[in-house]
Design an enzyme around this catalytic site. Structure first.
Site, PDB file in Angstrom:
ATOM      1  N   LYS A  94       0.829  -1.207   0.000  1.00 43.64           N
ATOM      2  CA  LYS A  94       0.000   0.000   0.000  1.00 43.64           C
ATOM      3  C   LYS A  94       0.866   1.261   0.000  1.00 43.64           C
ATOM      4  O   LYS A  94       0.647   2.179  -0.792  1.00 43.64           O
ATOM      5  CB  LYS A  94      -0.911  -0.029   1.231  1.00 43.64           C
ATOM      6  CG  LYS A  94      -1.891   1.111   1.244  1.00 43.64           C
ATOM      7  CD  LYS A  94      -2.821   1.037   2.446  1.00 43.64           C
ATOM      8  CE  LYS A  94      -3.756  -0.135   2.322  1.00 43.64           C
ATOM      9  NZ  LYS A  94      -4.665  -0.274   3.428  1.00 43.64           N
TER      10      LYS A  94
ATOM     11  N   HIS B 199      -3.252 -44.353  -0.824  1.00 45.83           N
ATOM     12  CA  HIS B 199      -3.971 -44.978  -1.930  1.00 45.83           C
ATOM     13  C   HIS B 199      -5.058 -44.056  -2.457  1.00 45.83           C
ATOM     14  O   HIS B 199      -5.167 -43.771  -3.649  1.00 45.83           O
ATOM     15  CB  HIS B 199      -4.576 -46.305  -1.458  1.00 45.83           C
ATOM     16  CG  HIS B 199      -5.357 -46.981  -2.525  1.00 45.83           C
ATOM     17  ND1 HIS B 199      -6.715 -46.795  -2.649  1.00 45.83           N
ATOM     18  CD2 HIS B 199      -4.986 -47.777  -3.543  1.00 45.83           C
ATOM     19  CE1 HIS B 199      -7.139 -47.472  -3.697  1.00 45.83           C
ATOM     20  NE2 HIS B 199      -6.103 -48.086  -4.254  1.00 45.83           N
TER      21      HIS B 199
ATOM     22  N   CYS C 251       8.214 -39.687 -11.907  1.00 47.29           N
ATOM     23  CA  CYS C 251       6.814 -40.095 -11.998  1.00 47.29           C
ATOM     24  C   CYS C 251       6.138 -40.160 -10.635  1.00 47.29           C
ATOM     25  O   CYS C 251       5.009 -40.594 -10.512  1.00 47.29           O
ATOM     26  CB  CYS C 251       6.677 -41.412 -12.741  1.00 47.29           C
ATOM     27  SG  CYS C 251       7.498 -42.776 -11.910  1.00 47.29           S
TER      28      CYS C 251
ATOM     29  N   SER D  79      13.428 -43.486 -14.232  1.00 46.75           N
ATOM     30  CA  SER D  79      12.284 -42.662 -13.841  1.00 46.75           C
ATOM     31  C   SER D  79      12.288 -42.604 -12.317  1.00 46.75           C
ATOM     32  O   SER D  79      12.260 -43.652 -11.656  1.00 46.75           O
ATOM     33  CB  SER D  79      10.987 -43.273 -14.359  1.00 46.75           C
ATOM     34  OG  SER D  79       9.909 -42.490 -13.902  1.00 46.75           O
TER      35      SER D  79
ATOM     36  N   ARG E 251      -3.870  -1.618  -6.086  1.00 49.26           N
ATOM     37  CA  ARG E 251      -3.010  -2.807  -5.974  1.00 49.26           C
ATOM     38  C   ARG E 251      -3.366  -3.751  -7.122  1.00 49.26           C
ATOM     39  O   ARG E 251      -4.451  -3.633  -7.704  1.00 49.26           O
ATOM     40  CB  ARG E 251      -3.195  -3.506  -4.634  1.00 49.26           C
ATOM     41  CG  ARG E 251      -4.613  -3.946  -4.376  1.00 49.26           C
ATOM     42  CD  ARG E 251      -4.759  -4.515  -2.986  1.00 49.26           C
ATOM     43  NE  ARG E 251      -6.170  -4.594  -2.645  1.00 49.26           N
ATOM     44  CZ  ARG E 251      -6.636  -4.738  -1.416  1.00 49.26           C
ATOM     45  NH1 ARG E 251      -5.824  -4.820  -0.406  1.00 49.26           N
ATOM     46  NH2 ARG E 251      -7.925  -4.820  -1.181  1.00 49.26           N
TER      47      ARG E 251
ATOM     48  N   ARG F  58      -3.456   2.884   8.765  1.00 45.76           N
ATOM     49  CA  ARG F  58      -3.716   1.556   8.186  1.00 45.76           C
ATOM     50  C   ARG F  58      -2.443   0.741   8.069  1.00 45.76           C
ATOM     51  O   ARG F  58      -1.366   1.287   7.871  1.00 45.76           O
ATOM     52  CB  ARG F  58      -4.256   1.686   6.756  1.00 45.76           C
ATOM     53  CG  ARG F  58      -5.580   2.330   6.625  1.00 45.76           C
ATOM     54  CD  ARG F  58      -5.883   2.461   5.126  1.00 45.76           C
ATOM     55  NE  ARG F  58      -6.561   3.697   4.858  1.00 45.76           N
ATOM     56  CZ  ARG F  58      -7.836   3.781   4.512  1.00 45.76           C
ATOM     57  NH1 ARG F  58      -8.549   2.700   4.353  1.00 45.76           N
ATOM     58  NH2 ARG F  58      -8.384   4.945   4.304  1.00 45.76           N
TER      59      ARG F  58
ATOM     60  N   GLY G 287      -7.918  -7.738   4.998  1.00 47.77           N
ATOM     61  CA  GLY G 287      -8.761  -7.860   6.182  1.00 47.77           C
ATOM     62  C   GLY G 287      -8.096  -8.500   7.395  1.00 47.77           C
ATOM     63  O   GLY G 287      -8.735  -8.726   8.408  1.00 47.77           O
TER      64      GLY G 287
ATOM     65  N   MET H  22      -5.385  -7.368   9.163  1.00 51.95           N
ATOM     66  CA  MET H  22      -4.842  -6.474  10.190  1.00 51.95           C
ATOM     67  C   MET H  22      -5.777  -5.294  10.401  1.00 51.95           C
ATOM     68  O   MET H  22      -6.832  -5.214   9.806  1.00 51.95           O
ATOM     69  CB  MET H  22      -3.443  -6.035   9.799  1.00 51.95           C
ATOM     70  CG  MET H  22      -2.451  -7.183   9.915  1.00 51.95           C
ATOM     71  SD  MET H  22      -0.851  -6.733   9.337  1.00 51.95           S
ATOM     72  CE  MET H  22      -1.106  -6.542   7.603  1.00 51.95           C
TER      73      MET H  22
ATOM     74  N   TYR I  36      11.917 -35.163 -18.568  1.00 48.62           N
ATOM     75  CA  TYR I  36      10.467 -34.968 -18.477  1.00 48.62           C
ATOM     76  C   TYR I  36       9.976 -35.160 -17.052  1.00 48.62           C
ATOM     77  O   TYR I  36      10.674 -35.726 -16.207  1.00 48.62           O
ATOM     78  CB  TYR I  36       9.712 -35.913 -19.422  1.00 48.62           C
ATOM     79  CG  TYR I  36       9.782 -37.380 -19.037  1.00 48.62           C
ATOM     80  CD1 TYR I  36       8.872 -37.908 -18.110  1.00 48.62           C
ATOM     81  CD2 TYR I  36      10.731 -38.225 -19.579  1.00 48.62           C
ATOM     82  CE1 TYR I  36       8.928 -39.244 -17.734  1.00 48.62           C
ATOM     83  CE2 TYR I  36      10.798 -39.559 -19.212  1.00 48.62           C
ATOM     84  CZ  TYR I  36       9.892 -40.056 -18.293  1.00 48.62           C
ATOM     85  OH  TYR I  36       9.940 -41.372 -17.913  1.00 48.62           O
TER      86      TYR I  36
END
Ligand code: PEP
Ligand code: MG
Length: 908
Positions: free
Chosen positions: A27, A489, A864, A797, A371, A98, A107, A109, A884
């Protein structure tokens, strides 16, 4: 030189600027910047975030002493610009105080408005403005806010309402009115007197009347609010460090409640929900900021088009709209024009969507804040792509603007936002698989399937799930479990299915006998509605409607842009053609992990699978495997077809065996009959398969090495399917992966079976399919000896689920029992099964890649484990040179974006 603690701004000048947000807070930095670019802002000053840290180190008195001269000098500056005087009776300057942290914490503080009023000044203000009601209303608001924030006037008992609200209610009741604005000047005076009496009674203190005393109280209270419970919680959720601190902004008050030529409002340069490039917002004439959000009066729209759309939704006629709820564009055309010009100026300046607050005081427009606006996932993508097309930002900026995890909102159904506001939160578990689900509670997988067939939407609620529950999970809208972590699982399977899941919700007590679940004192029974949000882990009572996800053209375009930058490829973890199809639609360039044990779950297949596990000897096992072969082959054919032309990495069987066998008498009897053996035999076999640590037991390649006939059957199924497809004109690219190896010979022995079986098969089929044999690196020993392993394995992998489990020694299935405490106590910063532990597990990966490539430079490396779809982990994979990542279908776009960002971040 003495450290600078206070930065002033006003009248087109400022000591700070936009890029000083770490020091001045968001701010404060923007207030300074707005001044510099010619946006009208009430003058004021910002006390830096560093002072916040000093405040907590040195204490109140020391910091007040340090700030005193600067603050008094700055107030003098504001007085000069506002041509009024702080604490003066005839011509008073009032200020707001503020908070303003580096990251926005809406909201969380505290704020104090109208500071500088006392019993004399209020009279002066009434005379100066010729508006006693305004003056006294401002005063009672100030006493109320100051009493609450600075003097700690909270309810005595948690059941009580706010003490000031209680007084307001009493005064209204005595007068026989319902609304605050029906109170007259005398009533407001009564309120002030009674508020002060209440302060004296509850705190033992007089309400301060000296303006400077008020100011110091407010400044310290804003610093204190950095450590209030909700701010701490918010920081924890958003990962904001406590050391950042908050700045304090003190600014001249301007009033939107000085009559019909005054107003206050909030506006956005684009639509924060949809991203549409349309200026929008709300305002109220003759009101102060909090009235817009308080819901007492209906705020009006800023633009005419917004107002017309709003009226249509409300079913309000055009005539009524114009008469009662005109837009600012219609009611204050000149101010509107200025506002519109300035909002455009701000958006062009910051190159991002702005969220702004303004006040009109007697015909003069002031900006109080701007902002970068918070936005939905859909808006995020649309705004980034449209700003790119409009030439406001370049490609890299557009990509960096999008937060990978937020793409998720575009892919799963979401709860209706308004309904969500009314819903009751029951508890919170782990956000195991994103999306929103709502349905009737069922406790058993068979019931889930049956109810689903009968047209009900259901949520499967379990203590934990096992592979036997798969069909039920498939049929359910979502899954809620009491136990299990992010790689349990339920979590892994649900993510694979793209199904919403909340796991490890420790507060739920499932009672299978009575078919009820108790959550924090609320008992829900089978058939009751429950709603779960797998994106944030919240569990709600009752039915909350969902909205389907919409994919827009911008989204596809963003994904293409990702591919232009990313080096890392993104594959998917998929076990069914459906998954593979979804993932290909999201841009996956192959399958990085096909878990074959997940392919045995329908009724016929599971019997054959059980027969195989329960068989007495090789003969029996071979018989069962012969039954499984055609099923496997058919499944692989479908998957290869879906992924035609792309690599499909199939992993050999890796099940904890006991999970697949029947533990109940009925199931054991069925198996005895199917296999022509006694129930006793089945029971004994089942018992003998039980392990103390199944995760470290007879699984992975240990199974293929003890029962090579399984590997043989699977090789035949994989390559047999590929041969058939090749003959049909398809282009399959199979890869066969050996799981859970720790020593080279485990791999070599399996590779031998695979290659010999392949040679035989190709001879029989009369075709040859090029294929690769690789391995998972998921046991630390495999990582440590990766050079030896790469001398045989054609690719790696990284199975980071098991690698995390074995590196930390945390059981994947049992982590939920201590993880919450570890996170709470900050022993762990994050769940290592969700976010890759770069220091430990990451080191093993980096080392294994280097060792592997030292003997096989072209060695392809991927990941993976579940981390393959987590943005920070994806960026790490890029950094250490993997080829990858592979993740569940619904995370493919997230990984693609993270992969592109990884490249851009390198050049920053
Ligand atoms: C892993 O361990 O990371 C992995 C992908 O295998 P699974 O989760 O099936 O053990
Ligand atoms: Mg594994």
């Amino acid at each position: 030189m003495e450290k600078k603690r206070v930065y002033t701004f006003g009248n087109g000048q400022a000591e700070g600027k936009a890029d000083m947000r770490n020091l001045l807070g968001g701010k404060g930095a923007n207030l300074a910047e707005m001044n510099l670019i010619g946006v009208p802002v009430p003058p004021g000053f910002t006390i830096t975030t560093e002072v916040c840290n000093e405040y907590f180190e040195k204490g109140k008195e020391a910091v007040v002493a340090l700030l005193k001269d600067d603050v008094e000098k700055s107030i003098k500056g504001v007085e000069a610009l506002m041509k009024s005087k702080f604490g003066d009776v005839e011509n008073p300057l009032l200020v707001s105080v503020r908070s303003g942290a580096r990251a926005s914490m809406p909201g969380m503080m505290d704020t104090i408005l109208n500071l500088g009023l006392n019993d004399e000044v209020v009279e002066g203000l009434a005379r100066k403005t010729n508006n006693p009601r305004f003056a006294w209303d401002s005063y009672r608001r100030f006493v109320q806010m100051y009493g609450d924030v600075v003097l700690g006037m909270k309810p005595v008992n948690k059941e009580d309402i706010d003490p000031f609200e209680a007084i307001i209610e009493e005064v209204k009741k005595a007068k026989g009115v319902r609304l605050d604005n029906e109170l007259d000047v005398d009533d407001l005076k009564t309120l002030v007197v009674r508020f002060k009496e209440a302060v004296k009674k509850q705190t033992g203190q007089e309400f301060p009347s000296c303006a400077y005393e008020q100011l110091w109280g407010a400044i310290c209270a804003v610093f204190d609010s950095w450590m209030n419970e909700r701010a701490i919680l918010y920081r924890k959720m958003e990962g904001i460090p406590a050391e950042w601190g908050t700045a304090v902004n003190v600014q001249a008050m301007v009033f939107g409640n000085m009559g019909e030529t005054s107003a206050t409002g909030v506006c956005f340069s684009r639509d924060a929900a949809t991203g549409e490039d349309l200026f929008n917002g709300e305002y109220l004439i003759n009101a102060q900021g909090e009235d817009v959000v308080a819901g007492i009066r209906t705020p009006q729209q800023i633009t005419k088009i917004g107002s017309q759309r709003w009226a249509e939704l409300q079913g309000i006629s055009e005539a009524e709209r114009v008469a009662k709820y005109p837009s600012m564009e219609e009611a204050m055309p000149e101010i509107y024009k200025e506002l519109d010009e300035l909002q455009t100026k701000l958006e062009n300046h910051y190159h991002d969507m702005q969220d702004m607050e303004f006040t009109v005081q007697e015909g003069k427009l002031w900006f109080l804040q701007t902002r970068n606006g918070k936005r939905t996932g859909a808006a995020m993508v649309r705004i980034a792509m449209e700003m790119l097309h409009q030439g406001m930002i370049d490609e890299k900026t557009a990509l960096m603007r999008c937060e990978p995890n937020k793409l998720d909102e575009l892919l799963h159904p979401v709860f209706d936002k308004e309904e969500l506001g009314r819903a009751r939160v029951l508890t919170r578990g782990l956000p195991a698989s994103p999306g929103a689900a709502c349905g009737r509670i069922v406790f058993f997988a068979e019931d889930a399937a049956e109810w689903h067939t009968n047209g009900h939407r259901v949520v499967l609620v379990r203590i934990e799930t096992s592979p036997e529950d798969l069909a039920g999970m498939q049929a359910a809208e979502g899954i809620l479990t009491a136990r299990g972590g992010m790689t349990s699982h339920a979590a892994v399977v649900a993510r694979g299915m793209g199904k919403c899941c909340v796991s490890g919700a420790g507060a739920i007590n499932v009672d299978y006998k009575t078919r009820t679940v108790e959550i924090d004192g609320v008992v829900l029974k089978e058939g009751d509605y429950i709603s779960i949000n797998g994106t944030n882990g919240y569990v709600y009572a009752g039915e909350i409607p969902t909205q389907p996800a919409k994919l827009s053209g911008n989204f596809a375009e963003l994904m293409e842009l990702c591919d232009k930058y990313a080096r890392l490829k993104v594959r998917t973890n998929a076990d069914t053609p459906r998954n593979a199809q979804d993932a290909r639609g999201f841009g996956a360039v192959g399958i990085g992990l096909c878990r074959t044990e997940h392919m045995f779950f329908d009724d016929e297949k599971i019997v054959a699978m059980r027969e195989m596990i329960l068989a007495k000897d090789v003969e029996g096992r071979k018989k069962a495997l012969d039954k499984l072969l055609p099923y496997q082959k058919a499944d692989f054919k479908e998957i290869f077809k879906t992924m035609d032309g792309l690599p499909v990495n199939v992993r050999l069987l890796d099940p904890p065996l006991h999970e697949f066998v029947p533990h109940d008498l009925k199931g054991q009897e069925e198996m005895a009959q199917a296999m022509g053996v006694t129930v006793d035999y089945i029971r004994q076999r089942v018992e003998s398969l039980c392990e103390h640590n199944p995760m470290l037991g007879h699984r992975g390649c240990r199974l293929g090495n003890t029962y090579p006939e399984i590997t043989e059957m699977q090789t035949r199924a994989i390559l047999g399917a590929a041969c058939e497809l090749k003959k049909e004109g398809y282009d399959p690219h199979p890869e066969i992966m050996v799981p859970l190896i720790g020593i080279l010979y485990e791999f070599e022995a399996q590779e031998k079976v695979i290659r010999e079986t392949a040679a035989k098969l190709f001879k029989e089929e009369g075709v040859e399919i090029p294929f690769k044999v690789g391995t998972m690196i998921e046991v630390p020993r495999a990582a440590l000896t990766a050079d030896r392993i790469a001398s045989h394995a054609e690719y790696f992998s990284f199975g980071t689920n098991d690698l995390t489990q074995m590196t930390f020694g945390y059981s994947r299935d049992d982590i939920a029992s201590f993880l919450p405490v570890y996170l709470e106590k900050k022993i762990l910063k994050v769940d290592p099964f969700q976010v890759l532990d770069q220091n430990g597990v990451g080191q093993l990966i980096e080392m294994a890649v280097a060792k592997g490539r030292s003997v096989r430079p072209e060695l392809k490396c991927g990941i993976c484990g579940e981390h393959g779809g987590e943005p920070m982990s994806v960026k790490f994979c890029h950094k250490v040179g993997l080829d990858y990542v592979s993740c569940s279908p619904f995370r493919v776009p997230i990984a693609r974006l993270a992969a592109a960002q990884a490249v851009i971040e390198e050049s920053l």
